[in-house]
Design a protein around this motif. Structure first.
Motif, PDB file in Angstrom:
ATOM      1  N   ASP A   1       0.839  -1.207   0.000  1.00  0.00           N
ATOM      2  CA  ASP A   1       0.000   0.000   0.000  1.00  0.00           C
ATOM      3  C   ASP A   1       0.869   1.251   0.000  1.00  0.00           C
ATOM      4  OD1 ASP A   1      -2.226  -1.607   0.060  1.00  0.00           O
ATOM      5  OD2 ASP A   1      -2.679  -1.254   2.174  1.00  0.00           O
TER       6      ASP A   1
ATOM      7  N   TRP B   1       2.346   1.724  -3.502  1.00  0.00           N
ATOM      8  CA  TRP B   1       1.377   2.223  -4.491  1.00  0.00           C
ATOM      9  C   TRP B   1       0.969   3.665  -4.205  1.00  0.00           C
ATOM     10  CZ3 TRP B   1       2.122  -0.376  -8.452  1.00  0.00           C
ATOM     11  CH2 TRP B   1       2.184  -1.767  -8.475  1.00  0.00           C
ATOM     12  N   GLN B   2       1.054   4.072  -2.944  1.00  0.00           N
ATOM     13  CA  GLN B   2       0.715   5.465  -2.600  1.00  0.00           C
ATOM     14  C   GLN B   2       1.917   6.397  -2.678  1.00  0.00           C
ATOM     15  OE1 GLN B   2      -1.041   4.949   1.292  1.00  0.00           O
ATOM     16  NE2 GLN B   2      -2.649   3.591   0.498  1.00  0.00           N
TER      17      GLN B   2
ATOM     18  N   GLN C   1      -5.871  -4.123  -1.031  1.00  0.00           N
ATOM     19  CA  GLN C   1      -7.022  -4.242  -1.934  1.00  0.00           C
ATOM     20  C   GLN C   1      -7.278  -5.684  -2.337  1.00  0.00           C
ATOM     21  OE1 GLN C   1      -7.187  -1.144  -5.153  1.00  0.00           O
ATOM     22  NE2 GLN C   1      -5.257  -0.464  -4.245  1.00  0.00           N
TER      23      GLN C   1
ATOM     24  N   PHE D   1      -8.271  -2.106  -9.052  1.00  0.00           N
ATOM     25  CA  PHE D   1      -6.861  -1.835  -8.745  1.00  0.00           C
ATOM     26  C   PHE D   1      -6.097  -1.443 -10.009  1.00  0.00           C
ATOM     27  CE2 PHE D   1      -2.604  -3.854  -9.039  1.00  0.00           C
ATOM     28  CZ  PHE D   1      -1.914  -2.999  -8.195  1.00  0.00           C
TER      29      PHE D   1
ATOM     30  N   THR E   1      -4.791   2.290  -9.890  1.00  0.00           N
ATOM     31  CA  THR E   1      -3.441   2.275  -9.340  1.00  0.00           C
ATOM     32  C   THR E   1      -2.390   1.832 -10.355  1.00  0.00           C
ATOM     33  OG1 THR E   1      -4.361   1.758  -7.162  1.00  0.00           O
ATOM     34  CG2 THR E   1      -2.014   1.339  -7.480  1.00  0.00           C
TER      35      THR E   1
END
Length: 480
Positions: free
Chosen positions: A143, A146-147, A192, A252, A256
């Motif tokens: 996470d 991806w952020q 996710q 996703f 993302t």
């Protein structure tokens, strides 16, 4: 070596000839080998003799950037030595930034400094990939990646990842046989993924009248899991299940993964020198969920999905399902047709020495030939050359067609090779094992002019077919 480029849904060389790649993965995960497959020049010579003309070569973020902002050029130099060995034997390469379970400390991939797990646990399962579903620390680390959460130096993790790729691209800018970069192996969604898992458990629980706890217990038990999978060996049922999972998987990819690929493409745009970007689906699409990744025709992009059955990485080769594999390959074909880009089947197999895998390998290759795909089998290992899959892949195939390829197929049962194409003036190149069994007179009788060239130290070689004008070429050859 000829430079390669993407043209529509094909690879073409600098003369405009359609190129087919028959390849293999060299992805070494052993620290004792410095993560580079041993074997040297003899290995590459043997690969070429088996008809291998493309390697998906594994590299690792923790090796490229062991400390924030520090690129290990000595490691890149060792990779370059392998690429030069491949070039000596006319083998092309694309570099794969490999990861399994995101991090080197759990599997391979990210350096420790890029693992922001907030102290949450990693839970190791009997089947390595099941750790993806039961590890809160892995979910949190992904996470944060991806952020684009900041690393210790304040710079975002994705920004570091892009800088690592930029260093790689600069280093191999002039490497003639490097045709592209596989930006990330099997991207996994992080937390996710739990929506996907819960959707699957809910559907199966209702269908099989089991609680979520019962289902998870069965899934994590190798023996009990095989009984569950047997109930999914039906194309209609399997397709229905995957349809239920499509929305969370695609969410996703849309929100993302596509922005991540766009960011990588923008940052690498001026460093590609004609090389392609190989885009993989998310982890879950390996089993036939339609991907939502998008392609830009002007960015030299290649669709590079994987195709595995649900029993992959177990010893239950007898339970491999042609129905499930066929569904996955058909879905990948639909995606390719939608975007009109080349497809390289980046991973499939992991079959090793079990005798049941000969028929499964032949099933894969039949689909690869029918769709005119390129492929890189997973994977090379010591003993590969005597495996059932190696014998299936060592077959005649067109490496470069000067014209329009209509169809080709090799039938291992009859040893019959069929090839049809519309030839343009010039020469086409066909790889042939047991080249001595092909008589030039046989080709002359079929209306073509041909020459043969043996490969060093083997019975294999290349058949060169030359046309002086446009003509339809139809070949039927017995090989072996």
């Amino acid at each position: 070596m000829d430079k390669m480029r993407v043209q529509g849904d094909r690879f073409v060389n600098e003369r405009g000839e359609q190129v087919i790649f028959n390849g293999i993965n060299l992805v070494d995960k052993e620290a004792d080998h410095d993560f580079i497959t041993p074997g040297g020049d003899p290995l590459y010579e043997q690969l070429a003799a088996h008809g291998i003309n493309l390697i998906r070569f594994g590299i690792y973020w923790n090796k490229v950037e062991p400390a924030p902002g520090q690129i290990d050029e000595a490691y890149l130099a060792r990779v370059a030595e392998q690429i030069q060995l491949a070039q000596r034997h006319e083998i092309y390469v694309f570099l794969d930034m490999h990861q399994d379970l995101y991090a080197a400390k759990w599997g391979d991939g990210a350096p420790d400094w890029a693992v922001l797990d907030d102290g949450l646990p990693f839970n190791r399962s009997d089947l390595w990939s099941d750790s993806y579903f039961i590890s809160p620390g892995l979910h949190r680390a992904l996470d944060n990646f991806w952020q684009n959460a900041p690393a210790g130096d304040g710079k975002g993790l994705q920004d570091h990842y892009l800088n690592a790729w930029q260093a790689i691209a600069k280093y191999f800018l002039e490497a003639e046989n490097v045709i592209g970069f596989d930006l990330m192996n099997e991207p996994f969604p992080g937390s996710q993924s739990q929506e996907v898992v819960q959707t699957l458990i809910g559907y199966l629980g209702e269908k099989l009248q089991m609680s979520p706890e019962q289902l998870m217990g069965i899934w994590l038990d190798d023996t009990k899991k095989q009984g569950l999978l047997a109930q999914l060996n039906d194309a209609a049922t399997y397709g229905e299940i995957l349809q239920k999972l499509t929305a969370p998987v695609q969410a996703f990819e849309k929100a993302t993964l596509n922005p991540f690929y766009d960011k990588m493409a923008a940052g690498l745009h001026d460093l590609l020198n004609g090389k392609a970007l190989f885009l993989e689906t998310s982890f879950f699409a390996n089993i036939g969920i339609p991907t939502a990744i998008s392609f830009s025709p002007d960015k030299n992009e290649v669709f590079a999905p994987h195709a595995y059955d649900l029993v992959v990485d177990t010893n239950h080769f007898e339970n491999y399902s042609m129905a499930r594999l066929g569904h996955t390959l058909a879905v990948h074909r639909q995606v390719q047709e939608k975007w009109h880009v080349p497809l390289v089947l980046g991973e499939w197999g992991a079959y090793f020495d079990q005798p049941e895998t000969k028929a499964i390998s032949e099933f894969h290759v039949k689909q690869i030939e029918a769709n005119e795909w390129s492929q890189t089998y997973w994977s090379y290992y010591e003993g590969y050359f005597t495996s059932p899959t190696a014998r299936v892949l060592e077959r005649p195939y067109p490496q470069a067609i000067n014209g329009k390829l209509h169809a080709y197929h090799y039938d291992p049962a009859t040893q019959q090779f069929d090839l049809t194409y519309k030839a343009f003036p010039g020469t086409s190149r066909i790889f042939v094992p047991h080249l001595h069994t092909v008589a030039i007179s046989q080709l002359a009788e079929q209306g073509v002019r041909a020459d043969k060239k043996a490969l060093p130290g083997s019975e294999s070689g290349v058949l060169f077919i030359t046309a002086d004008a446009e003509q339809e070429v139809v070949l039927h050859l017995h090989i072996g």
